[in-house]
Design a protein around this motif. Structure first.
Motif, short mmCIF file in Angstrom:
data_model
loop_
_atom_site.label_atom_id
_atom_site.label_comp_id
_atom_site.label_asym_id
_atom_site.label_seq_id
_atom_site.Cartn_x
_atom_site.Cartn_y
_atom_site.Cartn_z
N ALA A 9 0.86 -1.42 -0.05
CA ALA A 9 -0.05 0.06 0.05
C ALA A 9 0.87 1.13 0.11
N GLU A 10 1.92 1.25 1.01
CA GLU A 10 2.82 2.40 0.84
C GLU A 10 3.60 2.52 -0.60
N ARG A 11 3.93 1.47 -1.00
CA ARG A 11 4.56 1.54 -2.26
C ARG A 11 3.65 2.26 -3.65
N VAL A 12 2.37 1.63 -3.65
CA VAL A 12 1.45 2.21 -4.36
C VAL A 12 0.95 3.82 -4.14
N GLU A 13 0.97 4.06 -2.93
CA GLU A 13 0.67 5.60 -2.65
C GLU A 13 2.05 6.32 -3.16
N GLU A 14 3.23 5.86 -2.76
CA GLU A 14 4.40 6.68 -3.12
C GLU A 14 4.31 6.72 -4.75
N CYS A 15 4.03 5.74 -5.51
CA CYS A 15 3.79 5.77 -7.04
C CYS A 15 3.11 6.92 -7.39
N VAL A 16 1.87 7.12 -6.92
CA VAL A 16 0.92 8.21 -7.23
C VAL A 16 1.41 9.65 -6.74
N GLU A 17 2.21 9.48 -5.57
CA GLU A 17 2.83 11.01 -5.12
C GLU A 17 3.92 11.25 -6.00
N ASN A 18 4.60 10.39 -6.36
CA ASN A 18 5.99 10.83 -7.17
C ASN A 18 5.67 11.01 -8.59
N SER A 19 4.53 10.86 -8.97
CA SER A 19 4.11 10.83 -10.29
C SER A 19 3.80 12.37 -10.76
N LEU A 20 4.54 12.68 -12.16
CA LEU A 20 4.23 13.88 -12.62
C LEU A 20 2.86 14.14 -13.06
N GLY A 21 2.08 14.67 -12.90
CA GLY A 21 0.76 14.80 -13.20
C GLY A 21 -0.15 13.70 -12.83
N SER A 22 -1.01 13.15 -13.83
CA SER A 22 -1.72 11.96 -13.42
C SER A 22 -0.87 10.45 -13.64
N ILE A 23 -1.40 9.50 -13.07
CA ILE A 23 -1.05 8.35 -13.44
C ILE A 23 -2.24 7.30 -13.33
N LYS A 24 -1.90 6.10 -14.16
CA LYS A 24 -3.13 5.12 -14.37
C LYS A 24 -2.54 4.11 -13.51
N LYS A 25 -3.36 3.19 -13.47
CA LYS A 25 -3.55 1.96 -12.80
C LYS A 25 -2.54 1.10 -13.46
N SER A 26 -2.40 0.89 -14.59
CA SER A 26 -1.72 0.34 -15.43
C SER A 26 0.08 0.66 -15.36
N ASP A 27 0.14 1.94 -15.34
CA ASP A 27 1.39 2.49 -14.84
C ASP A 27 1.98 2.07 -13.55
N ILE A 28 1.01 1.88 -12.52
CA ILE A 28 1.48 1.64 -11.05
C ILE A 28 1.88 -0.05 -11.31
N ALA A 29 0.99 -0.55 -12.05
CA ALA A 29 1.33 -2.17 -12.34
C ALA A 29 2.70 -2.49 -12.79
N ARG A 30 2.79 -1.45 -13.89
CA ARG A 30 4.22 -1.80 -14.73
C ARG A 30 5.51 -1.34 -13.61
N GLU A 31 5.25 -0.34 -12.96
CA GLU A 31 6.28 0.02 -11.74
C GLU A 31 6.52 -0.95 -10.91
N CYS A 32 5.60 -1.68 -10.54
CA CYS A 32 5.48 -2.54 -9.24
C CYS A 32 4.91 -3.95 -9.61
N PRO A 33 5.56 -4.53 -10.40
CA PRO A 33 4.81 -5.86 -11.06
C PRO A 33 4.49 -7.01 -10.04
N ASP A 34 5.20 -6.87 -8.64
CA ASP A 34 4.76 -7.89 -7.79
C ASP A 34 3.62 -7.60 -7.04
N ILE A 35 2.89 -6.44 -7.46
CA ILE A 35 1.61 -5.92 -6.65
C ILE A 35 0.41 -6.45 -7.47
N SER A 36 -0.54 -7.06 -6.82
CA SER A 36 -1.65 -7.43 -8.03
C SER A 36 -2.37 -6.29 -8.26
#
Length: 70
Positions: A9-36
């Motif tokens: 959960a902290e890693r997903v939150e960090e992905c959104v917080e550190n993104s420039l502008g908006s981020i999609k679910k698929s971007d998070i899945a690509r950045e953190c492939p071990d998270i379902s």
């Protein structure tokens, strides 16, 4: 990306917080492939409900922006 001792959960939150502008679910899945996708969806919903992020668009074009709804 080094996950260290952070929870998924902290890693997903960090992905959104550190993104420039908006981020999609698929971007998070690509950045953190071990998270379902189910876990990502659950964390994103909680962040929206808590007012930390804003959900924009709908369907396949849904994206998330950090801190806009505060």
């Amino acid at each position: 990306m080094l996950s260290g001792s952070k929870t998924k959960a902290e890693r997903v939150e960090e992905c959104v917080e550190n993104s420039l502008g908006s981020i999609k679910k698929s971007d998070i899945a690509r950045e953190c492939p071990d998270i379902s996708v189910t876990t990502i969806e659950r964390v994103l919903k909680k962040l929206v409900d808590d007012g930390k992020i804003e959900k924009t668009g709908g369907g396949r074009s849904t994206a998330y922006v950090w801190g806009k709804s505060q």
